[in-house]
Design a protein around this motif. Structure first.
Motif, PDB file in Angstrom:
ATOM      1  N   LYS A  41       0.337   5.740   0.725  1.00 13.34           N
ATOM      2  CA  LYS A  41      -0.730   6.402   1.013  1.00 13.34           C
ATOM      3  C   LYS A  41      -0.287   7.838   0.175  1.00 13.34           C
ATOM      4  O   LYS A  41       0.814   7.936  -0.305  1.00 13.34           O
ATOM      5  N   ALA A  50      -5.454   6.251  -0.986  1.00 16.43           N
ATOM      6  CA  ALA A  50      -4.253   5.309  -1.000  1.00 16.43           C
ATOM      7  C   ALA A  50      -4.573   4.438  -2.237  1.00 16.43           C
ATOM      8  O   ALA A  50      -5.521   4.005  -2.819  1.00 16.43           O
ATOM      9  N   VAL A  82      -3.534   0.263  -3.076  1.00 17.95           N
ATOM     10  CA  VAL A  82      -3.594  -0.988  -2.347  1.00 17.95           C
ATOM     11  C   VAL A  82      -3.464  -1.955  -3.221  1.00 17.95           C
ATOM     12  O   VAL A  82      -4.527  -1.936  -4.248  1.00 17.95           O
ATOM     13  N   LEU A 109      -6.156   2.949   6.267  1.00 26.88           N
ATOM     14  CA  LEU A 109      -5.184   3.186   5.258  1.00 26.88           C
ATOM     15  C   LEU A 109      -5.161   4.755   5.035  1.00 26.88           C
ATOM     16  O   LEU A 109      -4.289   5.442   4.184  1.00 26.88           O
ATOM     17  N   PHE A 145       0.915  -1.067   0.138  1.00 21.00           N
ATOM     18  CA  PHE A 145       0.155   0.164  -0.096  1.00 21.00           C
ATOM     19  C   PHE A 145       0.949   1.385  -0.032  1.00 21.00           C
ATOM     20  O   PHE A 145       1.917   1.381   0.472  1.00 21.00           O
ATOM     21  N   VAL A 166      -5.070  -5.844   7.652  1.00 22.85           N
ATOM     22  CA  VAL A 166      -5.452  -4.584   7.587  1.00 22.85           C
ATOM     23  C   VAL A 166      -5.224  -3.985   8.795  1.00 22.85           C
ATOM     24  O   VAL A 166      -4.627  -2.745   8.905  1.00 22.85           O
TER      25      VAL A 166
END
Length: 118
Positions: free
Chosen positions: A39, A89, A91, A85, A37, A115
């Motif tokens: 951000k 973001a 992912v 998140l 992931f 998560v």
């Protein structure tokens, strides 16, 4: 737009986004699910993709089933993902086990554990 739908804006596509994700994203693994992931500052919203290795699952039917289960687990838990998140973001989820998941609940639980991992 449906709040729980799997809209077009929610899908992770584009070479630039994927290149950025793999170049500078953070990796996490928990049980049979792996996640990368990244951000972002832009307000494009959460974008998500799924993948299953052809090396581990030779049959396309098996890969497609696992991808469907992963997408459904993400769709059901979109709010949890957004809270953990952030609102914007990139992912990508991977199924890394050579065994097939037995139920959709198993996939969903493993995804939530991943998560929420700190």
């Amino acid at each position: 737009m449906k709040s729980e739908g799997y809209s077009r804006q929610f899908k992770l596509k584009g070479k630039k986004d994927l290149a950025d994700l793999f170049a500078s994203g953070k990796w996490r693994t928990k049980e049979n699910v792996r996640m990368v992931f990244l951000k972002r500052d832009q307000q494009n919203g959460l974008q998500m993709g799924v993948s299953v290795s052809k090396k581990l699952h030779k049959k396309a039917v098996d890969r497609n089933r696992i991808k469907r289960l992963l997408r459904e687990a993400v769709r059901k838990n979109k709010e949890v993902l957004t809270n953990q998140l952030g609102p914007s973001a990139l992912v990508m989820f991977f199924w890394i086990s050579p065994t097939m998941p037995s139920t959709s609940g198993e996939v969903e639980q493993q995804l939530l554990n991943l998560v929420q991992k700190k």
